[in-house]
Motif scaffolding. Structure first.
Motif, PDB file in Angstrom:
ATOM      1  N   ARG A 137       0.887  -1.016  -0.072  1.00  0.00           N
ATOM      2  CA  ARG A 137      -0.147   0.106  -0.011  1.00  0.00           C
ATOM      3  C   ARG A 137       0.896   1.249  -0.029  1.00  0.00           C
ATOM      4  O   ARG A 137       0.594   2.249  -0.968  1.00  0.00           O
ATOM      5  CB  ARG A 137      -0.811   0.097   1.232  1.00  0.00           C
ATOM      6  N   LEU A 138       1.856   1.177   0.565  1.00  0.00           N
ATOM      7  CA  LEU A 138       2.822   2.488   0.988  1.00  0.00           C
ATOM      8  C   LEU A 138       3.593   2.529  -0.604  1.00  0.00           C
ATOM      9  O   LEU A 138       3.708   3.730  -0.947  1.00  0.00           O
ATOM     10  CB  LEU A 138       3.832   2.271   2.156  1.00  0.00           C
ATOM     11  N   THR A 139       3.917   1.494  -1.161  1.00  0.00           N
ATOM     12  CA  THR A 139       4.409   1.561  -2.439  1.00  0.00           C
ATOM     13  C   THR A 139       3.710   2.139  -3.586  1.00  0.00           C
ATOM     14  O   THR A 139       4.066   2.994  -4.253  1.00  0.00           O
ATOM     15  CB  THR A 139       4.848   0.271  -2.760  1.00  0.00           C
ATOM     16  N   PHE A 140       2.393   1.869  -3.574  1.00  0.00           N
ATOM     17  CA  PHE A 140       1.275   2.733  -4.374  1.00  0.00           C
ATOM     18  C   PHE A 140       1.114   4.067  -4.024  1.00  0.00           C
ATOM     19  O   PHE A 140       1.088   4.911  -5.051  1.00  0.00           O
ATOM     20  CB  PHE A 140       0.006   1.730  -4.480  1.00  0.00           C
ATOM     21  N   VAL A 141       1.382   4.452  -2.789  1.00  0.00           N
ATOM     22  CA  VAL A 141       1.203   5.675  -2.263  1.00  0.00           C
ATOM     23  C   VAL A 141       2.593   6.403  -2.722  1.00  0.00           C
ATOM     24  O   VAL A 141       2.066   7.400  -3.289  1.00  0.00           O
ATOM     25  CB  VAL A 141       1.023   5.896  -0.810  1.00  0.00           C
ATOM     26  N   HIS A 142       3.499   5.821  -2.751  1.00  0.00           N
ATOM     27  CA  HIS A 142       5.008   6.608  -3.060  1.00  0.00           C
ATOM     28  C   HIS A 142       4.721   6.954  -4.674  1.00  0.00           C
ATOM     29  O   HIS A 142       5.251   8.199  -4.866  1.00  0.00           O
ATOM     30  CB  HIS A 142       6.020   5.799  -2.705  1.00  0.00           C
ATOM     31  N   LEU A 143       4.296   5.886  -5.280  1.00  0.00           N
ATOM     32  CA  LEU A 143       4.388   6.013  -6.754  1.00  0.00           C
ATOM     33  C   LEU A 143       3.378   7.124  -7.230  1.00  0.00           C
ATOM     34  O   LEU A 143       3.745   8.003  -8.292  1.00  0.00           O
ATOM     35  CB  LEU A 143       3.965   4.756  -7.568  1.00  0.00           C
ATOM     36  N   GLU A 144       2.083   7.349  -6.572  1.00  0.00           N
ATOM     37  CA  GLU A 144       1.246   8.195  -6.797  1.00  0.00           C
ATOM     38  C   GLU A 144       1.994   9.770  -6.439  1.00  0.00           C
ATOM     39  O   GLU A 144       1.680  10.765  -7.269  1.00  0.00           O
ATOM     40  CB  GLU A 144      -0.201   8.097  -6.059  1.00  0.00           C
ATOM     41  N   GLN A 145       2.650   9.641  -5.424  1.00  0.00           N
ATOM     42  CA  GLN A 145       3.282  11.023  -4.963  1.00  0.00           C
ATOM     43  C   GLN A 145       4.328  11.517  -5.821  1.00  0.00           C
ATOM     44  O   GLN A 145       4.233  12.600  -6.241  1.00  0.00           O
ATOM     45  CB  GLN A 145       3.765  10.897  -3.615  1.00  0.00           C
ATOM     46  N   GLN A 146       5.053  10.433  -6.445  1.00  0.00           N
ATOM     47  CA  GLN A 146       6.107  10.828  -7.407  1.00  0.00           C
ATOM     48  C   GLN A 146       5.405  11.418  -8.746  1.00  0.00           C
ATOM     49  O   GLN A 146       6.027  12.238  -9.409  1.00  0.00           O
ATOM     50  CB  GLN A 146       6.794   9.666  -7.854  1.00  0.00           C
ATOM     51  N   SER A 147       4.377  10.956  -9.015  1.00  0.00           N
ATOM     52  CA  SER A 147       3.688  11.336 -10.153  1.00  0.00           C
ATOM     53  C   SER A 147       2.955  12.599 -10.271  1.00  0.00           C
ATOM     54  O   SER A 147       2.762  13.413 -11.039  1.00  0.00           O
ATOM     55  CB  SER A 147       2.668  10.326 -10.833  1.00  0.00           C
ATOM     56  N   LEU A 148       2.315  12.925  -9.013  1.00  0.00           N
ATOM     57  CA  LEU A 148       1.279  14.172  -8.998  1.00  0.00           C
ATOM     58  C   LEU A 148       1.821  15.207  -8.041  1.00  0.00           C
ATOM     59  O   LEU A 148       1.514  16.276  -8.092  1.00  0.00           O
ATOM     60  CB  LEU A 148       0.133  13.457  -8.363  1.00  0.00           C
ATOM     61  N   LEU A 149       2.545  15.032  -6.878  1.00  0.00           N
ATOM     62  CA  LEU A 149       2.948  16.088  -5.821  1.00  0.00           C
ATOM     63  C   LEU A 149       3.936  16.711  -6.510  1.00  0.00           C
ATOM     64  O   LEU A 149       5.237  16.508  -6.824  1.00  0.00           O
ATOM     65  CB  LEU A 149       3.136  15.327  -4.764  1.00  0.00           C
ATOM     66  N   PRO A 150       4.083  18.155  -6.048  1.00  0.00           N
ATOM     67  CA  PRO A 150       5.223  18.912  -6.231  1.00  0.00           C
ATOM     68  C   PRO A 150       6.560  18.414  -5.243  1.00  0.00           C
ATOM     69  O   PRO A 150       6.201  17.729  -4.254  1.00  0.00           O
ATOM     70  CB  PRO A 150       4.993  20.273  -6.030  1.00  0.00           C
ATOM     71  N   ALA A 151       7.693  18.920  -5.453  1.00  0.00           N
ATOM     72  CA  ALA A 151       8.918  18.627  -4.609  1.00  0.00           C
ATOM     73  C   ALA A 151       8.636  18.730  -3.330  1.00  0.00           C
ATOM     74  O   ALA A 151       8.915  17.854  -2.361  1.00  0.00           O
ATOM     75  CB  ALA A 151      10.078  18.909  -5.331  1.00  0.00           C
ATOM     76  N   ALA A 152       8.264  19.836  -2.868  1.00  0.00           N
ATOM     77  CA  ALA A 152       8.153  20.166  -1.448  1.00  0.00           C
ATOM     78  C   ALA A 152       7.135  19.173  -0.895  1.00  0.00           C
ATOM     79  O   ALA A 152       7.318  18.778   0.459  1.00  0.00           O
ATOM     80  CB  ALA A 152       7.852  21.596  -1.299  1.00  0.00           C
ATOM     81  N   ALA A 153       5.983  19.048  -1.438  1.00  0.00           N
ATOM     82  CA  ALA A 153       4.928  18.000  -0.739  1.00  0.00           C
ATOM     83  C   ALA A 153       5.635  16.737  -0.671  1.00  0.00           C
ATOM     84  O   ALA A 153       5.349  15.838   0.259  1.00  0.00           O
ATOM     85  CB  ALA A 153       3.819  17.931  -1.608  1.00  0.00           C
ATOM     86  N   ARG A 154       6.316  16.148  -1.674  1.00  0.00           N
ATOM     87  CA  ARG A 154       7.003  14.844  -1.549  1.00  0.00           C
ATOM     88  C   ARG A 154       7.853  14.643  -0.376  1.00  0.00           C
ATOM     89  O   ARG A 154       7.890  13.763   0.325  1.00  0.00           O
ATOM     90  CB  ARG A 154       7.542  14.432  -2.904  1.00  0.00           C
ATOM     91  N   VAL A 155       8.686  15.848  -0.187  1.00  0.00           N
ATOM     92  CA  VAL A 155       9.606  15.856   0.855  1.00  0.00           C
ATOM     93  C   VAL A 155       8.713  15.783   2.123  1.00  0.00           C
ATOM     94  O   VAL A 155       9.096  14.906   3.150  1.00  0.00           O
ATOM     95  CB  VAL A 155      10.551  17.211   0.863  1.00  0.00           C
ATOM     96  N   ALA A 156       7.773  16.554   2.289  1.00  0.00           N
ATOM     97  CA  ALA A 156       7.083  16.393   3.636  1.00  0.00           C
ATOM     98  C   ALA A 156       6.316  14.989   3.813  1.00  0.00           C
ATOM     99  O   ALA A 156       6.493  14.575   5.022  1.00  0.00           O
ATOM    100  CB  ALA A 156       5.981  17.500   3.445  1.00  0.00           C
ATOM    101  N   CYS A 157       5.983  14.384   2.780  1.00  0.00           N
ATOM    102  CA  CYS A 157       5.396  13.147   2.817  1.00  0.00           C
ATOM    103  C   CYS A 157       6.315  12.185   3.344  1.00  0.00           C
ATOM    104  O   CYS A 157       5.846  11.463   4.232  1.00  0.00           O
ATOM    105  CB  CYS A 157       4.699  12.661   1.529  1.00  0.00           C
ATOM    106  N   ARG A 158       7.521  12.159   2.837  1.00  0.00           N
ATOM    107  CA  ARG A 158       8.551  11.307   3.376  1.00  0.00           C
ATOM    108  C   ARG A 158       8.963  11.468   4.723  1.00  0.00           C
ATOM    109  O   ARG A 158       9.000  10.394   5.414  1.00  0.00           O
ATOM    110  CB  ARG A 158       9.731  11.334   2.251  1.00  0.00           C
TER     111      ARG A 158
END
Length: 227
Positions: A137-158
């Motif tokens: 489930r976390l893998t799918f969330v990560h793949l979605e974040q890579q495709s849709l979120l800007p860099a700052a949001a991806r950093v915050a998510c991680r």
């Protein structure tokens, strides 16, 4: 370190704490400890299955190295994270490298003991499937974040994922011991981009950054940045 101490530490994690008492006992009875110095490999990609592991102290770096020598970092895991269950299901070689990031102590339940246990108690398979499905489930969330979120949001998510032990702990850690270079590798970003984003978060009062360490000052603001 006694089994009682192991149990106390592992009960801080979501997966182990929700196992039936009988399965908890069986895992602890079959387990042994592994001690690793910084940089020491636990196993490498292509190694045969060697069982299930839990981090008791220290940290383990999960990733791989290409034939050209390029390193990838998937995650950095700490107490009370469990890993290694994929090879329990398919019996195939390891798909990644696992190295000790610090002086680390791990609990290892050997593959043979797990197979014997599950042949005797097949109803326990569901609990190992839940461990694996959580990571899927976390893998799918990560793949979605890579495709849709800007860099700052991806950093915050991680950062949120790491602070919450990838879903294994109920209370978020305030301090993340993680070099910026490693965070950049996890997110496939440049070190310069990561540094700029973290400095922006620091200016907003979300984080405080120092060498090899990120301190979360305002968890709500970090969640807002992630969304």
């Amino acid at each position: 370190m006694s089994g009682a101490v192991w149990r106390t530490r592992l009960l801080t994690g979501y997966w182990f704490s929700n196992l039936p008492a009988g399965l908890q006992d069986s895992l602890l009875d079959a387990a042994k400890t592994r001690r690793l110095t910084p940089g020491k490999p636990l196993f490498r990609r292509g190694d045969p299955p060697c069982g299930l592991y839990a981090v008791l102290e220290g940290a383990i770096r999960i990733g791989s190295v290409s034939e050209q020598g390029k390193q990838t970092l998937l995650s950095r895991i700490e107490l009370p994270y469990w890993f290694g269950e994929v090879s329990l299901f398919d019996g195939l070689p390891r798909t990644y490298d696992a190295f000790s990031e610090a002086h680390s102590i791990l609990l290892q339940v050997p593959q043979s003991a797990l197979v014997t246990l599950l042949e005797k108690e097949p109803q326990y398979w569901r609990h190992f499937a839940l461990l694996m499905s959580q990571k899927l489930r976390l893998t799918f969330v990560h793949l979605e974040q890579q495709s849709l979120l800007p860099a700052a949001a991806r950093v915050a998510c991680r950062l949120l994922l790491i602070a919450e032990g990838y879903g294994e702990i109920n209370r978020s850690r305030e301090v993340i011991e993680l070099p910026q270079e490693q965070l950049a590798q996890m997110l496939s970003m440049s070190r310069q981009t990561i540094n700029k984003i973290l400095n922006d978060f620091q200016a907003q009062g979300i984080l405080d950054i120092s060498y090899g360490e990120i301190r979360i000052l305002d968890l709500d603001k970090l969640r807002a940045a992630a969304s």
